[in-house]
Structures are given as C-alpha cells and as structure tokens.
Design a protein around this motif. Structure first.
Motif, short mmCIF file in Angstrom:
data_model
loop_
_atom_site.label_atom_id
_atom_site.label_comp_id
_atom_site.label_asym_id
_atom_site.label_seq_id
_atom_site.Cartn_x
_atom_site.Cartn_y
_atom_site.Cartn_z
N UNK A 123 0.83 -1.21 0.00
CA UNK A 123 0.00 0.00 0.00
C UNK A 123 0.87 1.27 0.00
N UNK A 124 1.98 1.23 0.71
CA UNK A 124 2.88 2.39 0.71
C UNK A 124 3.47 2.62 -0.68
N UNK A 125 3.77 1.54 -1.39
CA UNK A 125 4.29 1.68 -2.75
C UNK A 125 3.23 2.28 -3.67
N UNK A 126 1.97 1.89 -3.47
CA UNK A 126 0.88 2.50 -4.25
C UNK A 126 0.78 3.99 -3.95
N UNK A 127 0.90 4.35 -2.66
CA UNK A 127 0.87 5.76 -2.30
C UNK A 127 2.04 6.53 -2.89
N UNK A 128 3.22 5.89 -2.94
CA UNK A 128 4.39 6.54 -3.54
C UNK A 128 4.17 6.81 -5.02
N UNK A 129 3.54 5.87 -5.71
CA UNK A 129 3.25 6.07 -7.14
C UNK A 129 2.36 7.29 -7.35
N UNK A 130 1.37 7.47 -6.48
CA UNK A 130 0.51 8.65 -6.57
C UNK A 130 1.31 9.92 -6.26
N UNK A 131 2.13 9.85 -5.23
CA UNK A 131 2.93 11.01 -4.83
C UNK A 131 3.79 11.53 -5.98
N UNK A 132 4.38 10.62 -6.74
CA UNK A 132 5.29 11.01 -7.82
C UNK A 132 4.57 11.70 -8.97
N UNK A 133 3.24 11.60 -9.02
CA UNK A 133 2.47 12.25 -10.06
C UNK A 133 2.03 13.66 -9.68
N UNK A 134 2.21 14.01 -8.42
CA UNK A 134 1.85 15.36 -7.95
C UNK A 134 2.96 16.35 -8.31
N UNK A 135 2.64 17.64 -8.39
CA UNK A 135 3.69 18.64 -8.62
C UNK A 135 4.64 18.69 -7.42
N UNK A 136 5.86 19.17 -7.66
CA UNK A 136 6.91 19.13 -6.64
C UNK A 136 6.51 19.80 -5.33
N UNK A 137 5.89 20.99 -5.33
CA UNK A 137 5.52 21.59 -4.02
C UNK A 137 4.61 20.68 -3.21
N UNK A 138 3.66 20.02 -3.87
CA UNK A 138 2.75 19.12 -3.16
C UNK A 138 3.48 17.88 -2.67
N UNK A 139 4.46 17.39 -3.44
CA UNK A 139 5.25 16.25 -3.00
C UNK A 139 5.99 16.56 -1.71
#
Length: 312
Positions: A123-139
């Motif tokens: 589940x953390x890996x799935x969350x990481x995949x979503x995180x990488x699609x956000x713009x840098x400030x949001x990351x």
C-alpha cells in the motif's frame, strides 16, 4: 498469504458491502485496510478537495485541478489503508481487548503479522506512485506527514488528546491539495488546515464515545474519556472554531465576504451534529461520525461554488 482462521466481519463495518462478496482469501486484507468502512477514505481525502477548491477561489479551475483531485482521492485510499494496517499492527494486543475491535484481522488472527507488514509495504508503494504524479511543491508538503502517521498509534498511550494528533494527521491533505493547485502554501491553506484540525477533534471525540468503557478497562486515553459528560460542550466549541476558520480561509482566498459565506452550509451541518450529539448513544455517535462525509463535501462544494458568484 496464509491466514489462521476464518474471515470475520468487524462490528462497525457496513452491514453489506462488496468486501463480503470478495474472494474469501483476500477479505481479511480488505478489512485490514478498512475497505468495509469507507468513511475514513472520505475523511482523509475531502480536506484535499477542500484545499484544491479553496486555491481556485478568485482564479478559477482547470483540467489540472481535476487531476489533482483524482490523485488526492487515490492517495487517500492507498494511505488510509496503509495507515489502518500500521495502526492495527501496533494495536493488535489492545484491539483484542476491546469489543468493537476484537474482530479486526490481526486481533482475531485472520491475518498473520508477517503478511500484514507485506500488505503495508504494498500500500505504501501504491501511495508513492501517486505522490510522484503530484507537482513538486505538493510532493514536499506530503512528505511532511510521515512523522505524524508514524506517531499516531502511540498517542492513545501517551496523552489524553490523541484526537488532536489525528487532526494534524488526517487533514494534511488540505495542505497537499492547496499546494498542488496553487504551487505554494499560502495563508488560506494554512488557516483551513488549522480549522480542520478542530473538525477532527470534534468528530473523533464523537466516535471515541463508543469505546469509553472498554478504553478505560485497557488504559487507552481519549478526549471522550477526558471530557466525560461535558463532551457535547467541547464538541460544539471545536466545531465553532472550525467553522470560523473555514470562513476565514475563504475570505483570505477571495478577499470577499461571499467566499467567507461559502463555509455556511458546512457550519450548519456541524451545528446540526453538535445539537444531536449524545455521548451515551453509541449508534447515534457512529451515525454522526459517518455524516461528516456530507459535511466535508459541503465545504469543498461551497468553496468551489464561490467562483460562480464572483463571475456573476
């Protein structure tokens, strides 16, 4: 993944859901991630939607905002499931002693500890995949929530205010959504976040009233136990602070009283909850807690609707 006993329905899950029709082998994992209790997914994701809607006041919305909203929703599903799995790993012995949580998969033995850790990693890996699609400030903002998530399961052992820590954790998406949509963390987003912490303090105090007796037996602390019979007054106060902050965030974003009034339907819903709240009625407490999905939707929709009035 090997389980040790039969799948069990958790006490406060939905009476019937798609989880009950899923293959038997994966049902305990779906319950571990709380897919049979979807209210938490909404409560984790809706602050992000409110943050995106708040950032759009005065400037409007575009296709990118829909993308950020979708990613916030997917991230909420992944990370709420991961957070619940981690929480149950830490709390497995306590959960076994509380009637409402005794049938959770780890407490009941329907999932092994080793399998739970593997499921958490997935589940953390799935969350990481979503995180990488956000713009840098949001990351960058999103990564700031990790210490809050890691510390939450221990708060009920250390302080009478674990609901405050949950508020800091569960509303972090408001900052992520605002940063994704605006490219920065501005005063409106910070005001909204601060106000929503009090929202969670209110609704999770209501939720914790279901467990007061069992929590007292096992030594778990909560605001519900701390406030006792005075809980309705505290919840009303928390909700009042939240409503004022939500209005202030709208005003700060749009420099208009129209934007401030966008929080009025949300405030009215919180007032309705506070008026109905009875600490000793467990079924009512659960119903009021779940109704916060509608409250959060009202807030996000209220902010999003401001643009229509400003353009009129």
């Amino acid at each position: 993944m090997i389980t040790r006993s039969e799948d069990r329905r958790v006490q406060d899950s939905l009476p019937q859901s798609w989880v009950d029709r899923a293959p038997r082998a994966i049902r305990p994992y779906l319950r571990l991630a709380r897919y049979d209790r979807p209210a938490g997914f909404w409560l984790l994701g809706l602050p992000g939607w409110a943050g995106i809607a708040l950032a759009g006041i005065g400037r409007g919305y575009g296709a990118a905002d829909l993308l950020w909203a979708l990613l916030i929703a997917l991230g909420a599903v992944a990370m709420r499931g991961a957070g619940c799995t981690y929480n149950d790993i830490v709390d497995r012995d306590l959960d076994a002693q509380v009637a409402r949580t005794a049938d959770r998969p780890l407490a009941a033995g329907t999932v092994t500890l080793r399998a739970a850790w593997a499921f958490l990693l997935a589940q953390c890996l799935a969350g990481l995949a979503v995180l990488l699609l956000l713009p840098l400030p949001a990351q960058i903002v999103a990564l700031g929530s990790i210490p809050l998530v890691a510390g939450y399961p221990f708060m009920k052992r250390l302080t009478w205010w674990p609901q405050a820590w949950l508020g800091l954790t569960f509303n972090w998406a408001a900052l992520v959504g605002f940063a994704a949509a605006s490219g920065t963390l501005g005063a409106p987003g910070l005001i909204l976040y601060a106000g929503l912490v009090f929202w969670t303090l209110g609704y999770d105090t209501i939720y914790a009233c279901q467990d007061k007796e069992d929590d007292a037996l096992v030594g778990v602390k909560s605001t519900a136990r701390l406030f006792g019979a005075h809980a309705p007054l505290w919840v009303a106060a928390f909700y009042a602070v939240c409503a004022i902050a939500a209005a202030a965030a709208g005003y700060a974003a749009g420099l208009s009283w129209i934007a401030a009034l966008a929080a009025l339907p949300f405030a009215a819903h919180l007032g309705w909850q506070a008026a109905r709240f009875r600490p000793d009625d467990g079924a009512l407490c659960l119903g009021l807690f779940k109704s916060n999905r509608e409250a959060g939707l009202l807030l996000a929709a209220g902010y999003a609707s401001v643009q229509l009035f400003l353009l009129a």
